[in-house]
Design a protein around this motif. Structure first.
Motif, short mmCIF file in Angstrom:
data_model
loop_
_atom_site.label_atom_id
_atom_site.label_comp_id
_atom_site.label_asym_id
_atom_site.label_seq_id
_atom_site.Cartn_x
_atom_site.Cartn_y
_atom_site.Cartn_z
N LYS A 26 -53.42 36.60 23.16
CA LYS A 26 -53.39 35.27 22.54
C LYS A 26 -53.24 35.38 21.02
CE LYS A 26 -53.69 30.77 22.92
NZ LYS A 26 -52.61 30.02 23.59
N THR A 27 -53.95 36.33 20.43
CA THR A 27 -53.82 36.53 18.98
C THR A 27 -52.39 36.91 18.62
OG1 THR A 27 -56.13 37.14 18.61
CG2 THR A 27 -54.52 38.01 17.05
N MET A 28 -51.78 37.80 19.39
CA MET A 28 -50.41 38.22 19.08
C MET A 28 -49.43 37.06 19.21
SD MET A 28 -50.64 41.26 18.00
CE MET A 28 -48.88 41.57 17.87
N GLN A 29 -49.63 36.20 20.22
CA GLN A 29 -48.75 35.03 20.37
C GLN A 29 -48.87 34.10 19.17
OE1 GLN A 29 -50.12 33.51 24.17
NE2 GLN A 29 -48.31 34.28 25.21
N LEU A 30 -50.09 33.75 18.81
CA LEU A 30 -50.30 32.83 17.70
C LEU A 30 -49.85 33.45 16.38
CD1 LEU A 30 -53.84 31.47 18.65
CD2 LEU A 30 -51.69 30.21 18.73
N HIS A 31 -50.17 34.70 16.19
CA HIS A 31 -49.88 35.39 14.93
C HIS A 31 -48.37 35.47 14.72
CE1 HIS A 31 -51.49 38.84 12.15
NE2 HIS A 31 -50.85 37.92 11.49
N HIS A 32 -47.64 35.88 15.74
CA HIS A 32 -46.20 36.04 15.63
C HIS A 32 -45.45 34.71 15.71
CE1 HIS A 32 -42.12 36.78 17.30
NE2 HIS A 32 -42.12 37.78 16.44
N ASP A 33 -45.75 33.91 16.71
CA ASP A 33 -44.95 32.72 16.99
C ASP A 33 -45.28 31.54 16.08
OD1 ASP A 33 -44.06 34.36 18.96
OD2 ASP A 33 -44.67 33.09 20.64
N ARG A 34 -46.49 31.51 15.55
CA ARG A 34 -46.87 30.39 14.69
C ARG A 34 -47.03 30.78 13.23
NH1 ARG A 34 -50.89 26.41 18.17
NH2 ARG A 34 -49.76 26.53 20.14
N HIS A 35 -47.87 31.77 12.96
CA HIS A 35 -48.12 32.13 11.55
C HIS A 35 -46.86 32.69 10.90
CE1 HIS A 35 -52.44 31.37 11.36
NE2 HIS A 35 -52.50 31.81 12.61
N LEU A 36 -46.25 33.71 11.50
CA LEU A 36 -45.03 34.27 10.92
C LEU A 36 -43.92 33.23 10.89
CD1 LEU A 36 -43.15 36.40 9.81
CD2 LEU A 36 -42.97 37.40 12.10
N GLN A 37 -43.79 32.46 11.96
CA GLN A 37 -42.73 31.44 12.01
C GLN A 37 -42.87 30.44 10.86
OE1 GLN A 37 -40.10 31.38 14.44
NE2 GLN A 37 -39.32 30.12 12.75
N THR A 38 -44.09 30.08 10.52
CA THR A 38 -44.32 29.14 9.42
C THR A 38 -43.83 29.71 8.10
OG1 THR A 38 -46.21 28.13 10.54
CG2 THR A 38 -46.08 27.82 8.15
N TYR A 39 -44.12 30.99 7.85
CA TYR A 39 -43.63 31.63 6.62
C TYR A 39 -42.11 31.66 6.59
CZ TYR A 39 -48.34 33.14 5.33
OH TYR A 39 -49.67 33.17 4.96
N ILE A 167 -52.37 47.03 7.40
CA ILE A 167 -53.18 46.26 8.33
C ILE A 167 -53.42 44.88 7.72
CG2 ILE A 167 -55.37 47.18 7.41
CD1 ILE A 167 -56.57 46.79 10.21
N ASP A 168 -53.23 43.87 8.52
CA ASP A 168 -53.45 42.48 8.15
C ASP A 168 -54.93 42.17 8.35
OD1 ASP A 168 -53.58 39.70 8.00
OD2 ASP A 168 -51.70 39.39 9.08
N VAL A 169 -55.64 41.81 7.28
CA VAL A 169 -57.06 41.46 7.44
C VAL A 169 -57.32 39.98 7.17
CG1 VAL A 169 -57.98 43.78 7.11
CG2 VAL A 169 -57.62 42.33 5.11
N TRP A 170 -56.27 39.15 7.26
CA TRP A 170 -56.51 37.71 7.34
C TRP A 170 -57.30 37.45 8.63
CZ3 TRP A 170 -53.79 33.36 4.77
CH2 TRP A 170 -53.09 33.76 3.62
N GLU A 171 -58.19 36.48 8.59
CA GLU A 171 -59.02 36.24 9.79
C GLU A 171 -58.19 35.89 11.02
OE1 GLU A 171 -62.13 33.44 8.90
OE2 GLU A 171 -63.46 35.05 8.22
N HIS A 172 -57.04 35.24 10.84
CA HIS A 172 -56.25 34.87 12.03
C HIS A 172 -55.73 36.09 12.76
CE1 HIS A 172 -52.82 34.69 8.95
NE2 HIS A 172 -52.43 35.62 9.80
N ALA A 173 -55.76 37.27 12.12
CA ALA A 173 -55.28 38.50 12.76
C ALA A 173 -56.28 39.03 13.78
CB ALA A 173 -54.99 39.57 11.72
N TYR A 174 -57.53 38.57 13.71
CA TYR A 174 -58.55 39.19 14.58
C TYR A 174 -59.65 38.26 15.08
CZ TYR A 174 -61.25 39.57 10.15
OH TYR A 174 -61.91 39.30 8.98
N TYR A 175 -59.70 37.02 14.60
CA TYR A 175 -60.88 36.21 14.85
C TYR A 175 -61.08 35.84 16.31
CZ TYR A 175 -64.82 33.67 12.94
OH TYR A 175 -66.09 33.28 12.61
N LEU A 176 -60.01 35.61 17.06
CA LEU A 176 -60.16 35.20 18.46
C LEU A 176 -60.89 36.26 19.29
CD1 LEU A 176 -56.74 33.54 19.40
CD2 LEU A 176 -58.90 32.41 18.85
#
Length: 211
Positions: A26-39, A167-176
């Protein structure tokens, strides 16, 4: 992977669940498809309105943003950095493998940091030291490996350093999965490092004009 406008979000080099159980699907889906897509969307939007940026590569944008007109500096730094840093992070991982292969990078790490375990301890300390959001990096700096950190979506490129690993240490990278336990996330990330990719980056960096 395209390196000029218009930027696109290519697929991950592995399945979303390929890093389980260390980094969750789930983290990989959100991180790649939403966070990266937004940038990517934001960067494309900035460039679309400023055609003089259209022929610049991602790396050029990140090295030259301080020389851009004032209103463009922060949007370019943040969004180009978000694209570069995320792509670099995602491409630096692979399905779990504890083996660090015998390679040039491993030998240099042994020489400079005494052992891979000492390197991991120092890298973890650096990643834990990032206040708020950001990244920890292994970079090549004037033919020497260094561990460094950057806040937010800043990159080491502006310092003339060549990234090898991050390594990405933004909380969205690991919080879930890891909640607020950044240290546990870092330990798990060590299990999915793509050392072959890091070795390729080192080899490219040592070539003339490799960066």
């Amino acid at each position: 992977m395209n390196n000029r406008y218009p930027f696109i979000n290519g697929p991950l080099p592995y399945d979303y669940n390929a890093l389980e159980p260390f980094i969750d699907e789930k983290t990989m889906q959100l991180h790649h498809d939403r966070h990266l897509q937004t940038y990517i969307d934001n960067l494309n939007s900035v460039i679309e309105k400023n055609p003089m940026l259209k022929d610049m590569t991602l790396e050029t944008l990140l090295c030259r943003w301080p020389r851009l007109p004032q209103p463009l500096q922060i949007p370019v730094r943040n969004n180009a950095g978000g694209v570069y840093n995320h792509r670099f992070f995602f491409n630096g991982m692979r399905p779990p493998c504890d083996e660090v292969p015998e390679c040039r990078l491993a030998h240099i790490i042994d020489r400079q940091f005494r052992s891979i375990d000492d390197f991991k301890a120092q890298f973890k300390q650096a990643a834990l030291s990032v206040f708020g959001s950001g990244y920890a990096w292994l970079v090549l700096d004037r033919d020497k490996l260094r561990i460094t950190t950057t806040p937010n979506q800043d990159t080491p490129l502006i310092r003339g350093q060549i990234p090898i690993l991050n390594i990405d240490v933004w909380e969205h990278a690991y919080y879930l999965k890891h909640y607020n336990m950044r240290g546990a996330y870092i330990d798990d990330w060590f299990r999915v490092i793509d050392w072959d990719m890091a070795e390729k980056r080192l080899h490219k960096a040592f070539k003339p004009h490799g960066h």
